[in-house]
Design an enzyme around this catalytic site. Structure first.
Site, PDB file in Angstrom:
ATOM      1  N   HIS A  82       0.837  -1.200   0.000  1.00 54.50           N
ATOM      2  CA  HIS A  82       0.000   0.000   0.000  1.00 54.50           C
ATOM      3  C   HIS A  82       0.872   1.250   0.000  1.00 54.50           C
ATOM      4  O   HIS A  82       1.872   1.310   0.700  1.00 54.50           O
ATOM      5  CB  HIS A  82      -0.892   0.009   1.249  1.00 54.50           C
ATOM      6  CG  HIS A  82      -1.790   1.206   1.317  1.00 54.50           C
ATOM      7  ND1 HIS A  82      -2.935   1.308   0.567  1.00 54.50           N
ATOM      8  CD2 HIS A  82      -1.691   2.358   2.019  1.00 54.50           C
ATOM      9  CE1 HIS A  82      -3.516   2.475   0.808  1.00 54.50           C
ATOM     10  NE2 HIS A  82      -2.781   3.126   1.688  1.00 54.50           N
ATOM     11  N   ASP A 161     -14.978   2.160   8.333  1.00 57.54           N
ATOM     12  CA  ASP A 161     -13.952   3.143   7.987  1.00 57.54           C
ATOM     13  C   ASP A 161     -14.495   4.153   6.973  1.00 57.54           C
ATOM     14  O   ASP A 161     -14.225   5.339   7.065  1.00 57.54           O
ATOM     15  CB  ASP A 161     -12.704   2.466   7.432  1.00 57.54           C
ATOM     16  CG  ASP A 161     -11.746   3.501   6.849  1.00 57.54           C
ATOM     17  OD1 ASP A 161     -11.248   4.322   7.642  1.00 57.54           O
ATOM     18  OD2 ASP A 161     -11.555   3.533   5.630  1.00 57.54           O
ATOM     19  N   ARG A 168     -14.734  12.245   9.609  1.00 58.78           N
ATOM     20  CA  ARG A 168     -13.473  12.901   9.992  1.00 58.78           C
ATOM     21  C   ARG A 168     -13.171  14.063   9.061  1.00 58.78           C
ATOM     22  O   ARG A 168     -12.675  15.114   9.473  1.00 58.78           O
ATOM     23  CB  ARG A 168     -12.313  11.889   9.956  1.00 58.78           C
ATOM     24  CG  ARG A 168     -12.327  10.899  11.122  1.00 58.78           C
ATOM     25  CD  ARG A 168     -11.431   9.699  10.835  1.00 58.78           C
ATOM     26  NE  ARG A 168     -10.058  10.092  10.593  1.00 58.78           N
ATOM     27  CZ  ARG A 168      -9.206   9.418   9.808  1.00 58.78           C
ATOM     28  NH1 ARG A 168      -9.594   8.301   9.194  1.00 58.78           N
ATOM     29  NH2 ARG A 168      -7.987   9.850   9.643  1.00 58.78           N
ATOM     30  N   SER A 183      -7.374   3.395   9.880  1.00 53.43           N
ATOM     31  CA  SER A 183      -8.141   3.484   8.640  1.00 53.43           C
ATOM     32  C   SER A 183      -7.453   2.703   7.515  1.00 53.43           C
ATOM     33  O   SER A 183      -8.066   1.859   6.852  1.00 53.43           O
ATOM     34  CB  SER A 183      -8.271   4.968   8.266  1.00 53.43           C
ATOM     35  OG  SER A 183      -8.766   5.129   6.967  1.00 53.43           O
ATOM     36  N   LYS A 187      -8.511  -1.644   6.125  1.00 49.45           N
ATOM     37  CA  LYS A 187      -8.817  -2.047   4.752  1.00 49.45           C
ATOM     38  C   LYS A 187      -7.825  -3.085   4.239  1.00 49.45           C
ATOM     39  O   LYS A 187      -8.192  -4.054   3.572  1.00 49.45           O
ATOM     40  CB  LYS A 187      -8.820  -0.812   3.845  1.00 49.45           C
ATOM     41  CG  LYS A 187     -10.033   0.081   4.080  1.00 49.45           C
ATOM     42  CD  LYS A 187      -9.925   1.427   3.360  1.00 49.45           C
ATOM     43  CE  LYS A 187      -9.030   2.388   4.106  1.00 49.45           C
ATOM     44  NZ  LYS A 187      -9.179   3.792   3.716  1.00 49.45           N
TER      45      LYS A 187
END
Ligand code: URA
Ligand code: CA
Length: 431
Positions: A82, A161, A168, A183, A187
């Site tokens: 990621h 999320d 947020r 967060s 995922k």
């Protein structure tokens, strides 16, 4: 248990229990806890912070708020990757086939982009025929047979999320290490891989502006992964300019192919070797990250990584012909320097926004991407530029977007009189 008491406890600086955090996430996702109470708790968390145990509990609760992929039927250690918000970040396109060529199964769930340029799926869809509408069974079968598959992100991955991130965003509670780490990791963990390599960007255009902050976020994410038995390593990378040269969907597919064939931009290749080496190491196809890098380099040189890319694209509806005839733009215009100097910085955000205006990204959720459009840099940090020399090329089918994009690109380049030595791309590795 009452939401009021949970808010009060965090307001007063106490540590929340796992039961309290579960109660909050279940109640908020289910719609029983209203936005105003969730907002109050988020602000209390923002101000008083969460410790490691609370952060892990939050991540686990969000991960289990929806569907969790089960990849156990695929033999081997599945390693995911990621990146936190790069502009024109071509690494995912490259790492999948590079790592799969080394024998590490890649079962990748990816998203579409909202913003500068498309997400990985949008990029791949610039290849004629390519599709990501696979059933879970087809997806798993393809990973078994080809070693790699990419599927679109299910709407039901970490829905808590999704809802909390939107809240947020409008309550000034995005910039908190625990909330960001939870967060991102909820995922990734729901996507099912056994190990994770994170590319954490730092610099003016990134979430984390300083090395210190980037280290703190990395540590939080590594702790979450490791505490859930998913070995996680973070690489902190400098974002004082876009990675590689291409920003835009088909342009990045072309850049990925060039790099897989061994003539891509050096910074992109170097970073992919580092990230890929760590993935191969975590996938237990090498005894050390260094050996992992060697495996990646071998598979680039012998053509296996490129061959794997072609097999992967073909398995999902594309073809060699489609790769050789990617969409191209009707207008390709140079942006020429208006003064001379050494390039000190290239503002990624500004370049990304210019690419979006040219058609490469979505301005709103239902904008249609022009796959051919984007920007190709001609100069990078450290290069000397003469007055009138080309800084970058704009690619578009929308002539009316050229003027504004040109101004943005000129603004994005900072030129100085003294020679510039670029900062190292890789700033730290956290594990
Ligand atoms: N990206 C995410 O997915 N979540 C955050 O909170 C920040 C960046
Ligand atoms: Ca790129």
């Amino acid at each position: 248990m009452r939401m009021y008491d949970i808010i009060k406890s965090k307001r007063d600086g106490h540590v929340l229990t796992t039961e309290e955090i579960d109660f909050f996430i279940k109640g908020y996702t289910g719609g029983e806890i209203p936005d105003y109470q969730a907002s109050a708790l988020l602000m209390a968390i923002f101000i008083n912070k969460m410790n490691k145990e609370e952060t892990v509990a939050l991540t686990q609760a969000m991960m289990h708020s929806g569907h969790v992929m089960l990849l156990d039927s695929i033999p081997g250690i599945k390693v995911d990757k990621h990146s936190t918000g790069g502009v024109g970040d071509t690494t995912t396109l490259l790492l999948g086939p590079m790592v799969a060529a080394c024998g590490v199964p890649v079962a990748k769930m990816s998203g579409r982009g909202l913003g500068h340029t498309g997400g990985t799926i949008d990029k791949l869809e610039s290849i004629k025929g390519f599709h990501v509408e696979l059933t879970t069974e087809e997806f798993i079968e393809q990973v078994k047979s080809q070693g790699i598959a990419v599927i679109g992100q299910s709407k039901n991955i970490a829905p808590a999320d999704k809802k909390l991130y939107a809240l947020r965003d409008v309550t000034a509670t995005v910039d908190n290490i625990s909330l960001i780490a939870g967060s991102i990791m909820s995922k990734k963990l729901a996507a099912g891989s056994n190990a994770i390599v994170l590319d954490v960007k730092m610099g003016s255009g990134a979430f984390m502006k300083t090395l210190e902050d980037a280290k703190e976020l990395s540590k939080a994410m590594v702790d979450i992964g490791n505490s859930m038995n998913r070995k996680t390593i973070a690489v902190i990378t400098n974002m004082d300019q876009p990675l590689g040269l291409a920003i835009g969907n088909a342009l990045e597919v072309q850049e990925a192919m060039d790099t897989l064939k061994g003539h891509g931009p050096k910074d992109l290749e170097d970073l992919c070797i580092t990230l890929g080496g760590l993935m191969v190491y975590l996938g237990k196809k090498a005894l050390s990250p260094q050996e992992g890098e060697q495996r990646i380099i071998e598979n680039l040189k012998n053509g296996n990584a490129y061959a794997k890319f072609v097999d992967f694209v073909t398995a999902q509806g594309g073809s060699i012909e489609a790769l050789e005839s990617l969409p191209t733009a009707s207008y390709i215009e140079p942006v020429n320097a208006i003064s001379e100097g050494y390039v000190m910085h290239i503002a990624s955000e500004e370049i990304g926004t210019a690419a979006m205006h040219l058609g490469a990204g979505r301005k709103t959720i239902d904008s249609v991407i022009d796959m051919a459009s984007g920007i190709v840099l001609n100069k990078k940090v450290g290069n000397f530029v003469k007055k009138g020399e080309c800084l970058a090329y704009l690619h578009t089918n929308d002539k009316s977007a050229l003027v504004e994009a040109k101004i943005s690109v000129l603004n994005a380049f900072s030129l100085v009189n003294q020679a510039v030595v670029p900062d190292p791309l890789i700033q730290a590795i956290i594990e």
